[in-house]
Motif scaffolding. Structure first.
Motif, PDB file in Angstrom:
ATOM      1  N   ASN A 156      41.723  -6.188  17.312  1.00  0.00           N
ATOM      2  CA  ASN A 156      41.371  -7.501  16.244  1.00  0.00           C
ATOM      3  C   ASN A 156      39.953  -6.965  15.497  1.00  0.00           C
ATOM      4  OD1 ASN A 156      39.031  -7.562  17.981  1.00  0.00           O
ATOM      5  ND2 ASN A 156      39.510  -9.884  18.695  1.00  0.00           N
ATOM      6  N   ASN A 157      39.606  -5.761  15.557  1.00  0.00           N
ATOM      7  CA  ASN A 157      38.468  -5.200  14.650  1.00  0.00           C
ATOM      8  C   ASN A 157      39.191  -4.379  13.665  1.00  0.00           C
ATOM      9  OD1 ASN A 157      36.380  -6.518  15.655  1.00  0.00           O
ATOM     10  ND2 ASN A 157      36.010  -5.036  17.059  1.00  0.00           N
ATOM     11  N   ASP A 199      34.012  -5.216  11.946  1.00  0.00           N
ATOM     12  CA  ASP A 199      32.827  -5.559  13.093  1.00  0.00           C
ATOM     13  C   ASP A 199      32.102  -4.142  13.259  1.00  0.00           C
ATOM     14  OD1 ASP A 199      31.681  -6.646  15.145  1.00  0.00           O
ATOM     15  OD2 ASP A 199      33.655  -7.153  16.349  1.00  0.00           O
TER      16      ASP A 199
HETATM   17 MG   LIG Z   1      35.316  -8.093  16.507  1.00  0.00          MG
END
Ligand SMILES: [Mg+2]
Ligand SMILES: Nc1ncnc2c1ncn2[C@@H]1O[C@H](COP(=O)(O)OP(=O)(O)O)[C@@H](O)[C@H]1O
Length: 365
Positions: free
Chosen positions: A218-219, A233
């Protein structure tokens, strides 16, 4: 709170007027919001976790250096610098963060529209995409010479972990050590093997480059076609070995169970997920990885998983000071589950190594 949020967001050089500020996702580390405006641009707005990041100004400098390096690469390749790289938004005074009256740090970047992110990589296709994402990120940074500030000293450094381990075992602050001879032996039996690897990093045999250090899928932002846009991130970017990113991704992606699974039968390393990630990763990195990095790629999965066994067990012995626990045995359960994963990797190590060897040879042809 909304007024306060708006007032803080207004300190940044935003295009247009703020229309709405809404919480985004449920990050474990930072508080994240999206700032919607009446212009073409929306923004990602974050309160940085100052307990974890004790030097936010240096952290933001690191992020800027990395973003600038990537932007130059994207530009040279004729790409879209606002979508294929993160764009930091500074304050009206030109700072990369704003410190509010409570001492909290805030930062902002451009929200990348029409991007897709995934919460977990549980299929070979997503694992492959994750490998490509991190591989591409590392590849664009492989020639970055400007050093980053070490904002997380000792991160993934097993020599540093052993110094903490030895100290905590000596003190045995809550008297738990006596029942843990089996688990302590898991760590001690592999101490030399892990230190031998780390020595190669210390003496430069394995090079130090730019690493992301939070390689969860999810980054990574993808476009609607499923191609990688960019890695986000960047709070934890550091100078270290790229093997740490690979190993940490494999520790989390390949686990068929939970990090704190009480049923150890659930926990194994999924070879298909390993192979898919490795394939995507090597396609992006084969051009710059050294022989020593390729040689230790598969090993890095064991290294990072071992480190996590040590850290969970060490925190259990220390009386649960670092990780949040749901019960008094939680850290021990985590230790056992990570150890199961480690042994599953050890059992499949030959096949992992062979795959890296064969696949990297194929790509080099
Ligand atoms: Mg993140
Ligand atoms: N620049 C961005 N553009 C679009 N979406 C983003 C952007 N940055 C973050 N996101 C989304 O917000 C989520 C949380 O942001 P992230 O920076 O990863 O925070 P955390 O540190 O809490 O993990 C990401 O997983 C992604 O879905």
């Amino acid at each position: 709170m909304t007024n306060k949020l708006t007032s803080i967001a207004s300190k940044f050089s935003i295009e247009g007027n703020i229309v709405e500020i809404k919480p985004l996702g449920e990050g474990f580390i930072n508080d994240t919001y999206i700032v919607k405006t009446d212009s073409e641009s929306n923004y990602l707005f974050q309160r940085k976790n100052k307990n974890i990041f004790q030097d936010v100004p240096s952290m933001m400098d690191n992020i800027l250096k990395v973003c600038n390096h990537i932007k130059a690469k994207v530009n040279a390749n004729g790409g879209d610098v606002n979508r294929e790289a993160m764009t930091l938004t500074s304050t009206h005074e030109g700072a990369l963060y704003f410190k509010d009256e409570d001492g909290e740090y805030w930062a902002m970047c451009l929200f990348i529209k029409d991007s897709v992110s995934y919460e977990s990589a549980d299929t070979p296709e997503l694992s492959y995409a994750g490998g490509k994402g991190i591989g591409k990120f590392q590849s664009m940074l492989a020639d970055m010479k400007e050093p980053l500030v070490d904002i997380l000293p000792g991160f993934h450094n097993i020599r540093f972990r052993f110094s903490q381990w030895d100290e905590i075992l000596k003190n045995d602050p809550v008297g738990r050590k006596k029942d843990l001879s089996t688990e302590i032996a898991w760590v001690e039996d592999r101490r030399e093997e892990m230190l031998e690897f780390w020595k190669l990093v210390e003496n430069g045999t394995i090079p130090t480059r730019v690493t992301h250090n939070d390689t969860k899928i999810n980054n990574i932002l993808f476009d609607k076609k499923g191609d990688v846009l960019c890695v986000i991130d960047l709070d934890t970017v550091l100078n270290s070995t790229v093997l740490n990113d690979f190993g940490d991704a494999m520790r989390s992606y390949t686990n068929t169970g939970l990090e704190d699974d009480e049923n150890l039968d659930n926990v194994n390393m999924d070879m298909e997920i390993f192979k898919a990630y490795t394939k995507g990763y090597l396609e992006e990195t084969i051009s710059f990885l050294s022989t020593s990095e390729l040689e230790y790629l598969a090993f890095s999965a064991k290294y990072i998983t071992y480190e996590q066994v040590l850290r969970f067990l060490m925190d259990y012995i220390d009386g649960d000071k670092y990780y949040k626990v749901k019960s008094s045995e939680h850290n021990l359960i985590r230790t056992q589950a990570q150890y199961k994963l480690l042994t599953s990797m050890e059992d499949q190590f030959e096949e992992m190594t062979k795959f890296v060897e064969q696949h990297s040879k194929q790509l080099s042809l």
